[in-house]
Design a protein around this motif. Sequence first.
Motif, short mmCIF file in Angstrom:
data_model
loop_
_atom_site.label_atom_id
_atom_site.label_comp_id
_atom_site.label_asym_id
_atom_site.label_seq_id
_atom_site.Cartn_x
_atom_site.Cartn_y
_atom_site.Cartn_z
N ASN A 114 1.29 -1.11 0.05
CA ASN A 114 -0.46 0.03 -0.44
C ASN A 114 0.32 1.10 0.23
O ASN A 114 0.70 2.48 -0.84
CB ASN A 114 -0.88 0.65 1.56
CG ASN A 114 -2.56 -0.90 0.96
OD1 ASN A 114 -2.62 -0.92 -0.19
ND2 ASN A 114 -3.05 -1.59 1.89
N GLU A 141 -2.18 -8.79 -7.38
CA GLU A 141 -3.88 -7.64 -7.25
C GLU A 141 -2.68 -6.66 -7.34
O GLU A 141 -2.31 -5.56 -7.86
CB GLU A 141 -4.47 -7.54 -7.23
CG GLU A 141 -5.92 -8.72 -7.23
CD GLU A 141 -5.38 -9.66 -6.18
OE1 GLU A 141 -4.24 -10.22 -5.76
OE2 GLU A 141 -6.52 -10.29 -6.10
N LYS A 142 -1.56 -6.56 -5.92
CA LYS A 142 -0.70 -5.30 -5.54
C LYS A 142 0.19 -4.96 -6.56
O LYS A 142 0.68 -4.39 -7.02
CB LYS A 142 -0.55 -5.39 -3.72
CG LYS A 142 -1.24 -4.76 -2.60
CD LYS A 142 -0.98 -5.04 -1.58
CE LYS A 142 -1.80 -4.85 -0.48
NZ LYS A 142 -1.09 -4.76 1.07
N LEU A 145 -0.81 -3.79 -9.84
CA LEU A 145 -1.36 -1.86 -9.58
C LEU A 145 0.82 -1.63 -9.76
O LEU A 145 0.40 -0.10 -10.42
CB LEU A 145 -1.70 -1.77 -8.09
CG LEU A 145 -3.24 -2.44 -8.48
CD1 LEU A 145 -3.73 -1.65 -6.96
CD2 LEU A 145 -4.31 -1.63 -9.21
N LYS A 336 -8.04 -5.69 -3.37
CA LYS A 336 -6.68 -5.31 -4.35
C LYS A 336 -5.96 -7.24 -3.68
O LYS A 336 -5.37 -8.04 -4.21
CB LYS A 336 -5.82 -4.87 -3.40
CG LYS A 336 -5.37 -3.65 -3.86
CD LYS A 336 -4.73 -2.93 -3.26
CE LYS A 336 -5.25 -2.58 -2.35
NZ LYS A 336 -4.69 -1.42 -0.89
N TYR A 337 -7.19 -8.14 -3.36
CA TYR A 337 -7.07 -9.69 -2.25
C TYR A 337 -7.71 -10.42 -2.93
O TYR A 337 -8.17 -11.37 -2.59
CB TYR A 337 -7.51 -9.60 -0.62
CG TYR A 337 -6.65 -7.98 -0.21
CD1 TYR A 337 -5.18 -8.37 0.42
CD2 TYR A 337 -6.81 -6.71 -0.14
CE1 TYR A 337 -4.31 -7.04 0.15
CE2 TYR A 337 -6.51 -5.72 0.75
CZ TYR A 337 -4.98 -6.14 0.81
OH TYR A 337 -4.20 -5.01 1.37
#
Lengths: 352, 97
Positions: A114, A141-142, A145, A336-337
């Motif tokens: 994050n 996902e992170k 991004l 995101k999870y």
Amino acid sequence: MYITNSAAGQPPAQTEPQQDRTAAERRARQERLRPDASRRRYGSVRDLIASPQNPTPLVRLSRVLPSGAEAHLKLEWFNPFGSIKDRTALYLLEGMRRRGELGGRELVEATSGNTGIALAALAALEGKKLTVTIPSGAPQEKLTLLRMLGAEVMATPDDLCPVDNPSDGAIALARAVAESPAHRGRYAMPNQYANPDNVRAHYETTGPEIWEQTEGRVRTFVAGFGTCGTITGVGRFLKERDPSIRVVAVEPQRGHHLPGLKNLQEAKAPAILDRSVLDDVVRVDDGPAYAMARRLFREEALIVGPSTGAIVEAIARLEPAESGLVVGISPDGGHKYASFYAERLDAEEVAR
Amino acid sequence: MSERITQTRGAAAGAPAETSVADAELDCRGLLCPLPVYQASRAIDRLLPGQALRVVCTDPGSLADFPALARQRGLALLSAEERDGVQVFRLRKDGDG
């Protein structure tokens, strides 16, 4: 009313050049819409980062807690880059800029995702390059991004020795990138784990927001052990207002799967943690944390990340008569999870 | 972060056999630990079983890091030498690495 958060110390939005070559150009400039926070119209996405003038919402939990309990979640995914770390990233970069540490350098930071996403977004606005070292096991996902935002991602493998904790390994790796003589000072490292600006972000924004939003009636504050910026900054602010406010930290199990949280027996306690603001530490294991996250989705329609599950599980274990009005932090949302949640749902279906 | 990896097998053709000590070489001079093991670990991912990697380092911490890396990843540590503040390691990928 909404006001841009220039209080956080960002430079003002770029002003338009005043030389118009023709009257038509001048007219066009004058007719252009100007940022107006009272209409939620902004010159830059960074002006949406939460501040006491533009707080993230508090939402009351109505179904997942024992009767008689009053708890509100502060939904930090309402920040523009999706998490509480937007506040941290803004303060880290502004502090570095003030101290002259940024000029012409690339950024490198260790993050569970994050902070990296928020730093990458702010760096993108400035055309700066960011490298992040991320503990292995962070959700895909992170990573995606971060890559979409142009960050270089160094996934820290579990076998990165001799450091045996993946999150500490990511910190050691970021420091090596920043300090290696071969890199000749090319990198600057915000170092959220040791940088007092991380604490200041929450002391100056998150804490005052909670105080205002509860009209000074908050009695218990609950947040996770992570970088410890939130618990230290908010805890310190609230204790200064009223020393009897109880500050509760949530700690995951060893070898947990709750990105953003830290078990301080297996990971080093961050330098910015101030234990003097803590009243209690509640241990929440993965199982109950994920079970509560699922209840939050299904019973409260709150699309939260796993760490919120851990924090609400800790709130559910408090004695309502003692805890009074509780405010818990929801560090980020659930999108995101999706892959983490899919894995757990699939495993449950197989087990059934 | 660019990595300085050199494929040496082709380049060493025609040279005396004893200089062909590795299939790839990684220059980690001036890099602090744990960057050398991080980069070596990635370089090993690209090797085939039986191929060897030579790594040159200048952080003495690597003397502890590389034997540990070899143990954890099941690599053969063919040699570990230090001379004049420079450490040189040769690792061979035997199985899946």
